[in-house]
Write an enzyme that holds these catalytic residues in place. Structure first.
Site, short mmCIF file in Angstrom:
data_model
loop_
_atom_site.label_atom_id
_atom_site.label_comp_id
_atom_site.label_asym_id
_atom_site.label_seq_id
_atom_site.Cartn_x
_atom_site.Cartn_y
_atom_site.Cartn_z
CD GLN B 32 -0.40 -0.24 3.85
OE1 GLN B 32 -2.23 -0.88 4.14
NE2 GLN B 32 -0.33 -1.02 5.21
CG ASP B 87 -0.65 2.53 14.42
OD1 ASP B 87 -0.99 3.16 16.03
OD2 ASP B 87 -1.76 1.92 14.01
CD GLU B 107 1.11 -3.54 10.12
OE1 GLU B 107 0.52 -3.87 10.60
OE2 GLU B 107 1.74 -3.37 8.94
N GLY B 139 -0.23 -11.93 8.63
CA GLY B 139 -0.97 -11.82 9.87
C GLY B 139 -1.93 -13.76 9.15
CG ASP B 156 -4.94 -1.97 15.20
OD1 ASP B 156 -5.87 -1.63 14.46
OD2 ASP B 156 -3.98 -1.97 16.04
CB SER B 157 -7.82 -5.86 9.79
OG SER B 157 -9.14 -5.54 10.12
CG ASP B 159 -11.20 0.24 5.93
OD1 ASP B 159 -11.19 0.05 6.90
OD2 ASP B 159 -11.38 1.75 4.88
N PRO B 163 -4.53 -5.69 1.27
CG PRO B 163 -3.29 -4.18 2.36
CD PRO B 163 -3.80 -4.19 1.21
#
Lengths: 284, 284
Positions: B32, B87, B107, B139, B156-157, B159, B163
């Site tokens: 991305q 993050d 991640e 993941g 904690d994805s 949208d 990926p």
């Protein structure tokens, strides 16, 4: 702004844009610029001086929450006053309550009423209701002069700039208190806790000078900056959770957002909001 | 887009723009486009493929709500897995709990970690915590292959496009179920009930195939489209309200958004969301 979007350029570097199919209405009234557009995905939208007021897609959230929370707490609301609310959505929800014999509405800007009447039937449908008494005039002057008494007063104002500014002041709330019956409740549009903590703190403090109970409650909508938005509930004694008429909402038909769980939950405030209002919240 | 703004052009004709002081980081990774800017009023902000992920001003809301709701329900969370969350904010909140001996984080995109590490210390400060074990990898593959067991898994994805898409599928949740201890809880980023009712219904349905308890909960933040946003809580038996450890949050220090009232209230769903999920919500 190009013609394909209507935008709210909020202070603090935050702008929201809605794609526009058609511009329907634009009028510079004595008080503000009133615009109505047909958006691509949010239905008809009303903007006053560039601030989103109504979208057909989510207007039910604001209007259900300003009206049904106090009207389901008051034991027998018969006479209701709406200050502002020229699109009609608040009065529409008020008049779903059969107990209400008269809903008086005082809107300062006839352009908002006329534009809504022509282009936003979803909210302005209420204007044909015989229990509605619409007055075009200054809500502040009306409150100062009227001898009428009300069970519930809803302050459906724009933001505390321009014509709505005095609706956030102490003189106005002194008059609101005087015009409420003993069981009276007022609910005021309470701004965004994210972006307007000072305006919110000021309003809660002013209402607390007059009312025994002062409790903010929150809802989230799609069109107001930051999503999270508040109303301030104040009363001469009725508690918004203890005194809710359990089951009475079932007589009102379908809701888009409201339900008894949401009623209760909406009074739970995030920590940053509690801190900002510390010392000001009043339970009886 | 001009250089003064960074914007999320959401589908359905809705765009949000944040004024930019300085562009700090821009990298097209394998997965991305990762951008970090310093905004004028929302602190540093992270965008993946043009979608707002983090702003320093309100990141605490998302990160407190994804972490503390399950970790204050589980009686003794010792081993926690975070899928995504590059993050660092989610792991930061997880590791406020002294019971947690190890937080494993998987991640997929090292650019998110590297960019955050360089420019967003507020969340990436966690990367120096010795109880964090960071893995850069997929993941979905991790969940399929690992023999480790966890007490709490946080998805904690981003949208459900690109990926993150398989993180919303049934194979993944079968593996999540297998890797959770008997008292296990999973919480997944649950999308916006306003704009993604179908994605939300699909995810709740898939989680309900495996878990005895499936309960969405909501929060409101400033930066995600529409403001209102959901997590989906699912467990092998623990109830998010009945089983919360009363008072345990006091040991964690200050919160920006979370408190026990908000914990409870966040599970009260607006009527339109209840209707969309009808038949799918599972209490034990």
């Amino acid at each position: 702004m190009d013609n394909q979007y209507i935008e709210e350029a909020y202070k603090e570097g935050f702008t929201v844009r809605f794609a526009v199919k058609k511009r329907l209405f634009s009028e510079q009234s004595e008080f503000q610029k009133v615009e109505i557009v047909e958006s691509t995905h949010h239905g008809k939208m009303l903007f006053n001086d560039g601030a989103a007021m109504v979208s057909e897609r989510d207007e039910a959230i604001y209007h259900e929450m300003i009206a049904h929370v106090p009207l389901l707490v008051h034991p027998n609301p018969q006479k209701v006053l709406v200050i502002g609310g020229g699109d009609g959505g608040t009065a529409r929800e008020v008049l779903r309550h059969d107990s209400v014999k008269e809903c008086v509405m005082v809107e300062i800007d006839s352009s908002v009423v006329e534009g809504s009447r022509e282009f936003i039937p979803k909210t302005s449908c209420v204007f044909t209701n015989p229990r509605l008494r619409l007055t075009i005039g200054d809500g502040v002057a009306f409150m100062a002069e009227t001898k009428e008494k009300f069970d519930v007063i809803l302050v459906d104002s724009t933001d505390p700039v321009g014509p709505a500014q005095p609706l956030f002041g102490p003189e106005f709330y002194g008059n609101v208190f005087r015009c409420l019956n003993d069981n009276g409740i007022v609910v005021a549009q309470g701004e965004t806790p994210f972006y307007e903590p000072e305006a919110q703190r000021s309003l809660v403090g002013i209402m607390g000078k007059f009312f025994a109970v002062v409790r903010p409650y929150n809802f989230t909508n799609m069109t107001y900056p930051g999503g999270l938005w508040s109303f301030i509930f104040a009363s001469k004694g009725l508690d918004p959770i203890r005194d809710v008429r359990v089951g009475a909402e079932q007589k009102l038909g379908d809701f888009f957002y409201y339900n008894p769980d949401i009623h209760r939950a909406s009074f739970s405030l995030p920590t940053f909001m509690r801190k900002n209002l510390s010392g000001l919240l009043r339970d009886k």
